[in-house]
Scaffold this motif. Structure first.
Motif, PDB file in Angstrom:
ATOM      1  N   ILE A 168       0.827  -1.208   0.000  1.00 48.59           N
ATOM      2  CA  ILE A 168       0.000   0.000   0.000  1.00 48.59           C
ATOM      3  C   ILE A 168       0.865   1.262   0.000  1.00 48.59           C
ATOM      4  N   ARG A 169       1.942   1.254   0.754  1.00 50.16           N
ATOM      5  CA  ARG A 169       2.819   2.430   0.759  1.00 50.16           C
ATOM      6  C   ARG A 169       3.432   2.660  -0.626  1.00 50.16           C
ATOM      7  N   PHE A 170       3.824   1.583  -1.279  1.00 51.88           N
ATOM      8  CA  PHE A 170       4.414   1.692  -2.613  1.00 51.88           C
ATOM      9  C   PHE A 170       3.383   2.219  -3.612  1.00 51.88           C
ATOM     10  N   VAL A 171       2.188   1.636  -3.599  1.00 55.03           N
ATOM     11  CA  VAL A 171       1.133   2.061  -4.536  1.00 55.03           C
ATOM     12  C   VAL A 171       0.772   3.525  -4.293  1.00 55.03           C
ATOM     13  N   ASN A 172       0.617   3.905  -3.028  1.00 56.39           N
ATOM     14  CA  ASN A 172       0.306   5.302  -2.710  1.00 56.39           C
ATOM     15  C   ASN A 172       1.371   6.253  -3.249  1.00 56.39           C
ATOM     16  N   SER A 173       2.626   5.844  -3.101  1.00 48.10           N
ATOM     17  CA  SER A 173       3.730   6.704  -3.522  1.00 48.10           C
ATOM     18  C   SER A 173       3.730   6.906  -5.034  1.00 48.10           C
ATOM     19  N   VAL A 174       3.488   5.828  -5.783  1.00 47.05           N
ATOM     20  CA  VAL A 174       3.428   5.952  -7.247  1.00 47.05           C
ATOM     21  C   VAL A 174       2.185   6.743  -7.650  1.00 47.05           C
ATOM     22  N   ALA A 175       1.043   6.445  -7.025  1.00 46.27           N
ATOM     23  CA  ALA A 175      -0.216   7.117  -7.371  1.00 46.27           C
ATOM     24  C   ALA A 175      -0.140   8.615  -7.112  1.00 46.27           C
ATOM     25  N   ALA A 176       0.659   9.033  -6.142  1.00 48.25           N
ATOM     26  CA  ALA A 176       0.776  10.458  -5.820  1.00 48.25           C
ATOM     27  C   ALA A 176       1.357  11.255  -6.986  1.00 48.25           C
ATOM     28  N   GLN A 177       2.105  10.592  -7.857  1.00 49.05           N
ATOM     29  CA  GLN A 177       2.695  11.267  -9.007  1.00 49.05           C
ATOM     30  C   GLN A 177       1.688  11.485 -10.131  1.00 49.05           C
ATOM     31  N   PHE A 178       0.524  10.803 -10.032  1.00 48.79           N
ATOM     32  CA  PHE A 178      -0.486  10.890 -11.093  1.00 48.79           C
ATOM     33  C   PHE A 178      -1.864  11.100 -10.466  1.00 48.79           C
ATOM     34  N   LYS A 226      -2.369  -1.713   9.197  1.00 49.92           N
ATOM     35  CA  LYS A 226      -2.721  -1.101  10.484  1.00 49.92           C
ATOM     36  C   LYS A 226      -2.638   0.418  10.457  1.00 49.92           C
ATOM     37  N   ILE A 227      -1.728   0.968   9.646  1.00 51.13           N
ATOM     38  CA  ILE A 227      -1.454   2.403   9.711  1.00 51.13           C
ATOM     39  C   ILE A 227      -1.878   3.135   8.441  1.00 51.13           C
ATOM     40  N   THR A 228      -1.372   2.698   7.316  1.00 48.06           N
ATOM     41  CA  THR A 228      -1.525   3.446   6.072  1.00 48.06           C
ATOM     42  C   THR A 228      -2.884   3.211   5.421  1.00 48.06           C
ATOM     43  N   ARG A 229      -3.505   4.298   4.983  1.00 46.90           N
ATOM     44  CA  ARG A 229      -4.754   4.219   4.244  1.00 46.90           C
ATOM     45  C   ARG A 229      -4.471   4.347   2.746  1.00 46.90           C
ATOM     46  N   PRO A 230      -5.202   3.616   1.917  1.00 43.77           N
ATOM     47  CA  PRO A 230      -5.048   3.822   0.473  1.00 43.77           C
ATOM     48  C   PRO A 230      -5.394   5.261   0.104  1.00 43.77           C
ATOM     49  N   SER A 231      -4.641   5.851  -0.792  1.00 42.75           N
ATOM     50  CA  SER A 231      -4.891   7.223  -1.217  1.00 42.75           C
ATOM     51  C   SER A 231      -6.236   7.341  -1.922  1.00 42.75           C
ATOM     52  N   ARG A 285     -15.176 -11.803   4.851  1.00 41.02           N
ATOM     53  CA  ARG A 285     -16.101 -10.849   5.462  1.00 41.02           C
ATOM     54  C   ARG A 285     -15.349  -9.904   6.412  1.00 41.02           C
ATOM     55  N   ARG A 286     -14.434 -10.473   7.183  1.00 39.65           N
ATOM     56  CA  ARG A 286     -13.653  -9.643   8.098  1.00 39.65           C
ATOM     57  C   ARG A 286     -12.743  -8.694   7.325  1.00 39.65           C
ATOM     58  N   GLN A 287     -12.075  -9.209   6.296  1.00 38.54           N
ATOM     59  CA  GLN A 287     -11.184  -8.373   5.496  1.00 38.54           C
ATOM     60  C   GLN A 287     -11.953  -7.238   4.825  1.00 38.54           C
ATOM     61  N   LEU A 288     -13.141  -7.539   4.318  1.00 36.91           N
ATOM     62  CA  LEU A 288     -13.961  -6.505   3.687  1.00 36.91           C
ATOM     63  C   LEU A 288     -14.321  -5.417   4.696  1.00 36.91           C
ATOM     64  N   LYS A 289     -14.669  -5.830   5.876  1.00 35.18           N
ATOM     65  CA  LYS A 289     -15.006  -4.868   6.940  1.00 35.18           C
ATOM     66  C   LYS A 289     -13.796  -4.007   7.288  1.00 35.18           C
ATOM     67  N   ASP A 290     -12.628  -4.641   7.421  1.00 34.87           N
ATOM     68  CA  ASP A 290     -11.426  -3.899   7.803  1.00 34.87           C
ATOM     69  C   ASP A 290     -10.988  -2.928   6.707  1.00 34.87           C
ATOM     70  N   TRP A 291     -11.016  -3.365   5.452  1.00 38.79           N
ATOM     71  CA  TRP A 291     -10.633  -2.475   4.357  1.00 38.79           C
ATOM     72  C   TRP A 291     -11.621  -1.317   4.232  1.00 38.79           C
ATOM     73  N   LYS A 320     -13.105   0.207   6.466  1.00 38.53           N
ATOM     74  CA  LYS A 320     -12.864   1.221   7.496  1.00 38.53           C
ATOM     75  C   LYS A 320     -11.845   2.262   7.044  1.00 38.53           C
ATOM     76  N   ILE A 321     -10.965   1.882   6.120  1.00 37.95           N
ATOM     77  CA  ILE A 321      -9.891   2.795   5.730  1.00 37.95           C
ATOM     78  C   ILE A 321     -10.003   3.246   4.273  1.00 37.95           C
ATOM     79  N   SER A 322     -10.997   2.738   3.545  1.00 36.47           N
ATOM     80  CA  SER A 322     -11.152   3.146   2.152  1.00 36.47           C
ATOM     81  C   SER A 322     -12.607   2.973   1.715  1.00 36.47           C
ATOM     82  N   SER A 323     -13.079   3.905   0.907  1.00 37.26           N
ATOM     83  CA  SER A 323     -14.418   3.784   0.315  1.00 37.26           C
ATOM     84  C   SER A 323     -14.337   3.287  -1.116  1.00 37.26           C
TER      85      SER A 323
END
Length: 755
Positions: free
Chosen positions: A291-301, A319-324, A352-358, A360-363
């Motif tokens: 996620i950190r890598f994808v966010n970093s590349v996505a920030a350029q575009f 636990k920490i980083t949210r998808p951009s 089901r748990r993974q869907l709930k957790d994701w 929480k940090i991304s729409s």
């Protein structure tokens, strides 16, 4: 009395005429008595979409009624009613701005005029197809020409209004019908080829190992203390720079792409270097570096949308980083079986748990779902009652897009039905499944639909009562003690035979029923590989104890393959499943010598027992005369023990001179060769004498899954018990570079002993 009766009759006729006249005044006639009462208007400079929408509407009205509506850029003045296509007309004449969401549409009748408007994307065209289906009665059941009714009149109610905005942003049903462009437009489906500039497991498309690994192994994952081309090292700054440069060029070359994938390769082997490990520890797993890598590349575009996979080792939310804001997470349901819906299936609990957790940090959550059996496309796979409910569950839990991964462009079980039900559910997750299903089955199978409905119902019932598991990597042999038992197969064939008789005079309906029967024939052929000397098998046992292949069995195979080819089957499985490969597998199986063995009819004893997940033919697997192929899931017994003993008790003293065994080497499924085989003989099952030993050289690394035969001579030692001891180190060979997240296994399919 007669005069009074005539008066009442005339009054009744008058009232009826007034009622009809009143009803006609309440509707807008598109066509009356096969004559055009309406014309179509588009702007003098229409967009491609407006022009196509007008042409599609004109074409289908003509197919249905025979009347051709003119397409004009200004009213002719000769028609009372006009169909206005495009948002500008609505805004100019009604004085309101069109406010529709992405791909939404509205069809409205105002003051006797019809207005078709659309949101962004193909919303306007989707509205035209909805009008053609919902109001005019046409259907697009599968690829090929649509079915149209023949009618003299077409009309819309005076107060007609139909507005819809799709709740899902991305909708794909990956089935053969999707190769038909009109099918996609009619059912408002997408294709990843059209939306993604780069799709799926993309790491090595961005940084190909063949171009970089030799000179820069540090760009790739450190696994088991060694750099390997399994995944990328996502904390290496040069990897990020190369990725950014790649997307800068790719986006320039394909500016129309909506999404770009940055996702791991299919498999394990993520990087465990110090930098990656530090990030993963902070984030709770290797999804952190991703996620950190994808966010970093996505920030350029910032104007582009990027997707990544929450799949396998990246399935858990960090636990920490949210998808951009411009990053979409594509979560997978691959670990769930299909006999129950996603909302209740215990195997779907992690999803089901993974869907709930994701969530929480991304729409921006998409789901990669699976709806076919990838190892046996044609095999009956009765998850029919879950298509709509699974899509509804995902939508109700915040999912914005769904990829229903079917067989792609090849034929599979109930392909047309599955694609149609999924398409309708993806467009409207809250539809009435029973209503849509009945409409499809009645229209697609005609008079045979009654038996087809029974067939589907019986398959579902057999799945439930047998408590069968529907595994996307299963096969008909594993299901022969469940919903595809011999008794159930007989019932299913009777239903389909009745269905074929019902539509024998209609080639189109008959061919569709035969495609369903093709799936049962495939299941029967596959099961025959495990039945052997059995009424449903391909072998007969002669009086001298030898086996012979049933006459004309190869003719049956060729007839099946010919029907499959004509029906649209390109491959029978995701890997190694071409029709020619299937034929060659059978030729190899039928042409092998079936020699009598001293072990025939003997029930061996196992210590420890084989793995129950792959029971094959149980204790008779090793002496039923049936050899396995490179598919470990049948005719092979799997073991995870360090030392395995298999004892064969003879009815009288017997002397063996030769033994042959077959093992399976399949690295992808963690099947390795044992180290040593020892054979011992005994008179009392207590004191044993060694009569043969064979050591296996496992230093060679073969390509792909292979059967590894072992044959060696035995000392002449008479005994009533024969014991085969197999030693297995349970350690990975030094040359194995894959992930070591599972324990190694070994598989054996047949033990043949001769005097």
């Amino acid at each position: 009395m007669m005069k009074n009766a005539n008066y009442k009759l005339n009054l009744f006729v008058l009232v009826g005429l007034l009622f009809i006249s009143s009803c006609m005044a309440q509707q807008v006639d598109i066509v009356r008595d096969r004559k055009a009462e309406t014309e179509i208007l588009i702007s003098s400079h229409p967009s491609n979409l407006e022009r196509k929408a007008a042409l599609v509407l004109q074409d289908y009205i003509k197919r249905i009624t025979g009347a051709e509506l003119a397409i004009l850029s200004s009213p002719s003045g000769t028609k009372k009613h006009v169909v206005y296509i495009g948002n500008n007309f609505y805004q100019q004449r009604i004085g309101k701005k069109v406010e529709l969401g992405n791909e939404g549409f509205e069809i409205s009748v105002r003051d006797g005029q019809v207005y078709l408007t659309g949101g962004s994307g193909k919303g306007l065209l989707y509205g035209v197809y909805e009008l053609i289906e919902k109001q005019f009665g046409a259907r697009k059941y599968d690829k090929g020409p649509a079915w149209v009714p023949k009618r003299a009149n077409l009309s819309l109610p005076q107060d007609f209004n139909f507005r819809f905005e799709p709740p899902l942003r991305y909708r794909e049903s990956y089935y053969p019908a999707s190769a038909d462009g009109e099918y996609l437009d009619w059912h408002h489906l997408h294709r990843f080829e059209d939306l993604w500039g780069l799709w799926g497991h993309s790491f090595f498309k961005i940084i190909p190992p063949e171009d970089y690994f030799q000179q820069h192994p540090e760009y790739f994952a450190l696994t088991n203390g060694k750099r390997s081309a399994t995944q990328l090292c996502l904390t290496n700054p040069d990897v990020e720079k190369i990725a950014i440069n790649y997307f800068r060029q790719a986006i320039a070359d394909n500016s129309d792409a909506v999404y770009w994938s940055i996702a791991p390769m299919d498999g394990k082997g993520y990087c465990t270097c110090d930098r990656c490990t530090k990030v993963d520890q902070e984030e709770g797993g290797p999804q952190g570096t991703l996620i950190r890598f994808v966010n970093s590349v996505a920030a350029q575009f910032p104007e582009q949308n990027f997707t990544t996979l929450a799949y396998g080792y990246t399935a858990e939310a960090p636990k920490i980083t949210r998808p951009s804001a411009n990053v979409y997470v594509l979560l997978s349901t691959i670990d769930a079986t299909r006999e129950q819906g996603l909302a209740v299936n215990p195997t779907a609990a992690p999803f089901r748990r993974q869907l709930k957790d994701w969530s929480k940090i991304s729409s921006h959550i998409f789901v990669w779902d699976y709806t076919t059996q990838f190892t046996s496309y044609l095999n009956p796979f009765p998850m029919y009652d879950h298509y709509q409910s699974n899509i509804a569950y995902m939508y109700q839990n915040g999912v914005k897009g769904i990829f229903e991964h079917g067989p792609g462009h090849t034929l599979a079980d109930m392909s047309a039905y599955a694609s149609y039900m999924q398409a309708k559910s993806l467009w409207n997750p809250e539809l009435d499944q029973a209503e849509v299903e009945a409409d499809f089955l009645d229209g697609y199978y005609g008079a045979a639909s009654k038996d087809i409905k029974k067939y589907l119902k019986q398959l579902i019932e057999a799945r439930k009562t047998s408590r069968s598991t529907l595994d996307i990597y299963g096969n008909p042999i594993l299901s022969r003690h469940g919903y595809l038992s011999s008794e159930k197969m007989k019932l299913f064939n009777e239903l389909l035979n009745n269905a074929q008789k019902t539509v024998a005079g209609d080639p189109e309906f008959l061919s569709r029923v035969k495609l369903i029967a093709l799936g049962l024939e495939y299941a029967a052929l596959e099961q025959a590989k495990a039945y052997g000397d059995h009424p449903l098998g391909f072998l007969n046992r002669k009086a001298d104890g030898q086996w012979m292949v049933n006459p004309n069995w190869m003719k049956r195979i060729d007839e099946f393959l010919d029907h499959a080819l004509r029906g649209g089957a390109i491959e029978l499985a995701e890997t190694g499943g071409s029709l020619e490969q299937y034929r060659q597998q059978w030729l190899t199986l039928l042409n092998k010598p079936y020699l009598p063995s001293l072990l025939q009819g003997i029930h061996p004893q196992f210590k420890p027992s084989f793995l129950e997940d792959f029971p094959a033919n149980g204790k008779t697997t090793l002496n039923d005369g049936l050899s396995g192929t490179t598919d470990y899931s049948y005719n092979w017994l799997l073991f995870d023990g360090k030392d395995v003993e298999i004892t064969f008790p003879f009815s009288e003293g017997t002397t063996a001179s030769q033994i042959q065994l077959n093992f399976l080497l399949d690295l992808a499924h963690y099947l390795f060769l044992p180290d040593k085989i020892e054979v011992e003989a005994s008179e009392d099952n207590i004191s044993y004498v060694n009569i043969g030993t064979y050591k296996i050289d496992s230093s060679l690394i073969p390509e792909g899954p292979v059967c590894h035969p072992v044959s060696f001579g035995l000392k002449q030692q008479k005994g009533r018990f024969l014991k085969v001891k197999i030693s297995f180190s349970q350690e990975f060979p030094h040359w194995f570079e894959g992930s070591k997240h599972r324990n190694p296994l070994f598989a054996i399919d047949e033990i043949h002993v001769r005097k």
